[in-house]
Design a protein around this motif. Structure first.
Motif, PDB file in Angstrom:
ATOM      1  N   GLY A  67       0.776  -1.229   0.000  1.00 23.52           N
ATOM      2  CA  GLY A  67       0.000   0.000   0.000  1.00 23.52           C
ATOM      3  C   GLY A  67       0.809   1.281   0.000  1.00 23.52           C
ATOM      4  N   ASP A  70       0.229   3.087  -4.911  1.00 24.06           N
ATOM      5  CA  ASP A  70      -1.141   2.715  -5.311  1.00 24.06           C
ATOM      6  C   ASP A  70      -1.172   2.066  -6.688  1.00 24.06           C
ATOM      7  N   ALA A 125      -4.039  -8.747  -2.452  1.00 24.86           N
ATOM      8  CA  ALA A 125      -3.340  -7.471  -2.288  1.00 24.86           C
ATOM      9  C   ALA A 125      -3.166  -6.703  -3.591  1.00 24.86           C
ATOM     10  N   ASN A 232      -3.068  -1.319  -5.784  1.00 24.68           N
ATOM     11  CA  ASN A 232      -3.330  -1.874  -4.463  1.00 24.68           C
ATOM     12  C   ASN A 232      -4.831  -2.130  -4.339  1.00 24.68           C
ATOM     13  N   ASN A 233      -5.211  -3.375  -4.111  1.00 23.89           N
ATOM     14  CA  ASN A 233      -6.625  -3.737  -4.128  1.00 23.89           C
ATOM     15  C   ASN A 233      -7.408  -3.071  -3.005  1.00 23.89           C
ATOM     16  N   GLU A 234      -6.783  -2.915  -1.836  1.00 26.16           N
ATOM     17  CA  GLU A 234      -7.488  -2.266  -0.722  1.00 26.16           C
ATOM     18  C   GLU A 234      -7.810  -0.813  -1.047  1.00 26.16           C
ATOM     19  N   GLN A 237     -10.786  -0.993  -3.452  1.00 29.83           N
ATOM     20  CA  GLN A 237     -12.026  -1.454  -2.835  1.00 29.83           C
ATOM     21  C   GLN A 237     -12.567  -0.476  -1.802  1.00 29.83           C
ATOM     22  N   SER A 238     -11.715   0.382  -1.248  1.00 32.56           N
ATOM     23  CA  SER A 238     -12.174   1.338  -0.236  1.00 32.56           C
ATOM     24  C   SER A 238     -12.957   2.505  -0.834  1.00 32.56           C
TER      25      SER A 238
END
Length: 336
Positions: A67, A70, A125, A232-234, A237-238
């Motif tokens: 993270g 990005d 991730a 970065n998948n988080e 998704q956020s």
């Protein structure tokens, strides 16, 4: 409670280990402009070109996974250390031209298949956002002589990346694969540590390799230089759905920019190569078939030695067949 998009304050840090003359930079400029405009300023995109955030592919990909970065663009060989099956784009002579390659990447399920597999293999991730192009097509170029057939490569020291598959291809063609870091290639050509390389014309001219003696180039087009854009998948998704859509559409814009950029830049690059005394050779259909026949053991090697290789090779060939059928049908319609 849902938060309106305008209230978001999101900054995406995007990096490419290239320079501002590169297709990757062109794509990022288009992405930044679209995302910031379409989000009404809710998303800011910061560009870091070169090695400001990371220098080696493994370091950059790890940055995406944890993270601290990005968005990053990787070649297939760069990402292969993490997910080796992405080397399908280094498999030689499977896609015939830009139109087929672009159809594979925009209209078949190949990118989705890779996205799902990469997410699974990185523990959720790393998310593959799109696949564009970085430099056109790989061709053989050298300091010694014109290459017309595979036998002309026999015994020649050809620079490759560290990844296994490009080395297997060079070996199958009778040459000696010599892994050399990209920043050291100019000097290696100049001093004879290697006698050739396999690159796109924009990279060759951008790095001034003819000044190091690289004067012979054969347009065999053995591999499409796929650009795998990961995020970065988080971080993705956020976001609320409206901003996810903006980012997804931004990557679609980026993809189109990277498809177009090498085509335009290669025109002047080829002219400059020839004007500088370079020998540019286009193989006949029979000679190109000879290259493909000589390289055929690489397909078996990939299926047998790469984790997930057999399945991904089958998926890739199916996507190419689907693309060829679709493109040829449209060609027929346009010609009638």
């Amino acid at each position: 409670m849902a938060v309106p998009a305008m209230a978001q304050d999101i900054t995406l840090r995007a990096t490419a280990n290239s320079n501002e003359n590169d297709e990757d930079y062109d794509g990022l400029v288009v992405f930044k402009n679209y995302v910031e405009s379409a989000s009404n300023g809710a998303i800011a995109v910061e560009l870091f070109i070169g090695t400001q955030l990371c220098s080696a592919p493994d370091e950059c990909i790890q940055g995406v996974a944890d993270g601290s970065i990005d968005i990053y663009i990787s070649t297939s060989s760069g990402l292969a250390n993490i997910v080796p099956y992405v080397q399908i784009f280094d498999l030689p002579y499977l896609m015939s031209d830009d139109r087929i390659a672009e159809e594979v990447l925009t209209s078949t399920d190949l990118t989705n298949q890779l996205r799902e597999r990469i997410l699974e293999d990185t523990g959720g991730a790393v998310r593959l956002m799109t696949i564009g192009n970085t430099g056109g097509w790989r061709n053989f170029a050298n300091t010694q002589k014109r290459i017309e057939t595979p036998t002309d490569l026999e015994g020649m020291k050809i620079r490759t990346v560290v990844a296994d598959l490009p080395q297997e291809l060079v070996r199958a063609l009778g040459a000696s694969p010599t892994p050399i870091p990209w920043p050291e290639l100019f000097t290696s050509l100049q001093t004879g540590v290697v006698e050739g390389s396999k690159n796109g014309i924009t990279d060759i001219m951008g790095m001034k390799f003819p000044d190091a003696g690289l004067q012979y180039m054969t347009l065999d087009g053995h591999a499409y230089m796929g650009a795998l854009w990961i995020m970065n998948n988080e971080a993705f998704q956020s976001m609320p759905d409206d901003l996810k859509r903006v980012v997804v559409d931004g990557f679609a814009q980026l993809q189109q920019a990277t498809f177009a950029s090498p085509k335009r830049k290669s025109i002047q690059a080829y002219e400059d190569f020839v004007a500088g005394g370079g020998d540019l050779y286009v193989p006949t259909p029979e000679q190109k078939q000879a290259f493909q026949d000589a390289a055929s053991p690489v397909y078996d090697w990939f299926a047998e030695n790469v984790d997930g290789g057999e399945e991904m090779l089958a998926n890739f060939r199916a996507a190419i067949a689907e693309a060829e059928e679709s493109v040829n049908a449209r060609r027929e319609t346009d010609m009638n």
